[in-house]
Design a protein around this motif. Structure first.
Motif, PDB file in Angstrom:
ATOM      1  N   PHE A 172     -86.168 -11.419  95.660  1.00 50.12           N
ATOM      2  CA  PHE A 172     -85.854 -12.084  94.290  1.00 50.12           C
ATOM      3  C   PHE A 172     -86.219 -13.603  94.281  1.00 50.12           C
ATOM      4  CE2 PHE A 172     -83.274  -8.567  93.720  1.00 50.12           C
ATOM      5  CZ  PHE A 172     -82.865  -8.187  92.538  1.00 50.12           C
ATOM      6  N   PHE A 173     -86.070 -13.942  95.460  1.00 50.22           N
ATOM      7  CA  PHE A 173     -86.412 -15.574  95.724  1.00 50.22           C
ATOM      8  C   PHE A 173     -88.028 -15.799  95.260  1.00 50.22           C
ATOM      9  CE2 PHE A 173     -87.609 -19.450  97.749  1.00 50.22           C
ATOM     10  CZ  PHE A 173     -86.723 -20.378  97.314  1.00 50.22           C
ATOM     11  N   ILE A 174     -88.747 -14.937  95.897  1.00 51.16           N
ATOM     12  CA  ILE A 174     -90.353 -15.086  95.867  1.00 51.16           C
ATOM     13  C   ILE A 174     -90.696 -14.707  94.441  1.00 51.16           C
ATOM     14  CG2 ILE A 174     -92.612 -14.007  96.479  1.00 51.16           C
ATOM     15  CD1 ILE A 174     -91.176 -13.592  99.186  1.00 51.16           C
ATOM     16  N   ALA A 175     -90.098 -13.950  93.757  1.00 50.20           N
ATOM     17  CA  ALA A 175     -90.593 -13.414  92.312  1.00 50.20           C
ATOM     18  C   ALA A 175     -89.876 -14.577  91.519  1.00 50.20           C
ATOM     19  CB  ALA A 175     -89.734 -12.146  91.973  1.00 50.20           C
ATOM     20  N   GLY A 176     -88.850 -14.986  91.853  1.00 54.17           N
ATOM     21  CA  GLY A 176     -88.367 -16.165  90.896  1.00 54.17           C
ATOM     22  C   GLY A 176     -89.271 -17.477  90.812  1.00 54.17           C
ATOM     23  N   VAL A 177     -89.436 -17.751  92.251  1.00 55.16           N
ATOM     24  CA  VAL A 177     -90.235 -18.922  92.254  1.00 55.16           C
ATOM     25  C   VAL A 177     -91.748 -18.789  91.558  1.00 55.16           C
ATOM     26  CG1 VAL A 177     -91.674 -20.332  94.182  1.00 55.16           C
ATOM     27  CG2 VAL A 177     -89.375 -19.791  94.466  1.00 55.16           C
ATOM     28  N   PHE A 178     -92.361 -17.804  91.542  1.00 52.03           N
ATOM     29  CA  PHE A 178     -93.471 -17.387  91.184  1.00 52.03           C
ATOM     30  C   PHE A 178     -93.602 -17.358  89.608  1.00 52.03           C
ATOM     31  CE2 PHE A 178     -95.965 -13.896  88.612  1.00 52.03           C
ATOM     32  CZ  PHE A 178     -97.363 -14.735  88.934  1.00 52.03           C
ATOM     33  N   PHE A 179     -92.421 -17.052  88.907  1.00 45.32           N
ATOM     34  CA  PHE A 179     -92.247 -17.209  87.554  1.00 45.32           C
ATOM     35  C   PHE A 179     -91.942 -18.807  87.134  1.00 45.32           C
ATOM     36  CE2 PHE A 179     -90.693 -12.603  87.644  1.00 45.32           C
ATOM     37  CZ  PHE A 179     -91.842 -12.044  87.024  1.00 45.32           C
TER      38      PHE A 179
ATOM     39  N   SER B   2     -82.813 -16.874  86.840  1.00 42.16           N
ATOM     40  CA  SER B   2     -81.951 -15.762  86.914  1.00 42.16           C
ATOM     41  C   SER B   2     -82.274 -14.849  88.074  1.00 42.16           C
ATOM     42  CB  SER B   2     -82.132 -14.590  85.777  1.00 42.16           C
ATOM     43  OG  SER B   2     -81.680 -15.542  84.486  1.00 42.16           O
ATOM     44  N   LEU B   3     -83.587 -14.741  88.287  1.00 44.65           N
ATOM     45  CA  LEU B   3     -83.812 -14.037  89.769  1.00 44.65           C
ATOM     46  C   LEU B   3     -83.467 -14.548  90.849  1.00 44.65           C
ATOM     47  CD1 LEU B   3     -87.379 -12.441  88.742  1.00 44.65           C
ATOM     48  CD2 LEU B   3     -85.194 -11.207  88.772  1.00 44.65           C
ATOM     49  N   ILE B   4     -83.692 -15.875  91.112  1.00 46.72           N
ATOM     50  CA  ILE B   4     -83.154 -16.716  92.208  1.00 46.72           C
ATOM     51  C   ILE B   4     -81.564 -16.588  92.288  1.00 46.72           C
ATOM     52  CG2 ILE B   4     -83.172 -19.067  93.313  1.00 46.72           C
ATOM     53  CD1 ILE B   4     -85.858 -19.392  92.070  1.00 46.72           C
ATOM     54  N   THR B   5     -80.916 -16.826  91.117  1.00 48.40           N
ATOM     55  CA  THR B   5     -79.661 -16.714  91.105  1.00 48.40           C
ATOM     56  C   THR B   5     -79.034 -15.460  91.491  1.00 48.40           C
ATOM     57  OG1 THR B   5     -79.506 -18.069  89.193  1.00 48.40           O
ATOM     58  CG2 THR B   5     -77.545 -16.951  89.844  1.00 48.40           C
ATOM     59  N   VAL B   6     -79.637 -14.307  91.262  1.00 47.98           N
ATOM     60  CA  VAL B   6     -79.131 -13.200  91.611  1.00 47.98           C
ATOM     61  C   VAL B   6     -79.538 -12.822  93.117  1.00 47.98           C
ATOM     62  CG1 VAL B   6     -79.674 -10.249  91.318  1.00 47.98           C
ATOM     63  CG2 VAL B   6     -79.185 -12.028  89.326  1.00 47.98           C
TER      64      VAL B   6
END
Length: 192
Positions: free
Chosen positions: A74-81, A123-127
């Protein structure tokens, strides 16, 4: 981190957000900015409370180890976005002030797949942190933060319709709000 220090940090973040959300002079805050900033404050609260060393009923951690590794995804996807959003807004959107006040519609980069990748990334990083911390109180705070990011996305859509008109309405028909997989699928089928 000691609980007292965590509470002080959360109070400072809360007061800062409250002050930022108040209208300043002639510049009136946009509604979506208020929702986003409160969501960011709650997101920071999740991180700070998660780093505290106390363990009561509401902050008791489940301790399921394999769920903690989901944070990485989730962290990697969130940072990418988030990074993709900043790059596209700054270089393609031709902002007048700050990075978010674009003067033209952005149809390239991450914005050809998602309408609000910045809010999705937050939101992804939060989750992800919720999976890592696994505490009831943090899940409640984090869920409220994600809801606020979603509401900010919807309210910003209304703002962008007023700003860009029919072009944005057509963009909304072709590009999903947060559904990355649908956006990828649509992007392959047609070039916007």
């Amino acid at each position: 981190m000691k609980p007292f220090i965590a509470y002080i940090i959360i109070c400072v973040v809360g007061i800062t957000i409250l002050v930022r959300c108040l209208p300043r002079g002639t510049k009136k805050r946009k509604k979506f900015e208020i929702f986003a900033e409160i969501g960011i404050g709650l997101f920071i609260s999740v991180i700070v409370l998660g780093l505290t060393s106390f363990d009561n009923f509401m902050l008791k951690r489940a301790g399921i180890t394999y769920l903690q590794y989901i944070l990485i995804i989730f962290f990697i996807a969130g940072v990418f976005f988030i990074i993709s959003s900043f790059v596209a807004l700054k270089h393609i959107g031709k902002p007048t002030s700050g990075f978010e006040d674009t003067t033209i519609m952005i149809h390239r980069g991450i914005f050809k797949i998602l309408r609000h990748p910045l809010y999705l990334g937050l939101s992804l990083i939060t989750v992800g942190f919720l999976f890592a911390y696994q505490a009831v109180a943090l899940v409640i705070i984090g869920a409220i933060a994600v809801i606020l990011f979603y509401v900010a996305s919807r309210v910003e859509d209304s703002y962008n319709i007023k700003k860009f008109g029919r072009e944005y309405i057509e963009y909304m028909r072709n590009v999903p709000l947060w559904n990355f997989f649908l956006g990828m699928s649509r992007n392959r089928k047609m070039r916007y």
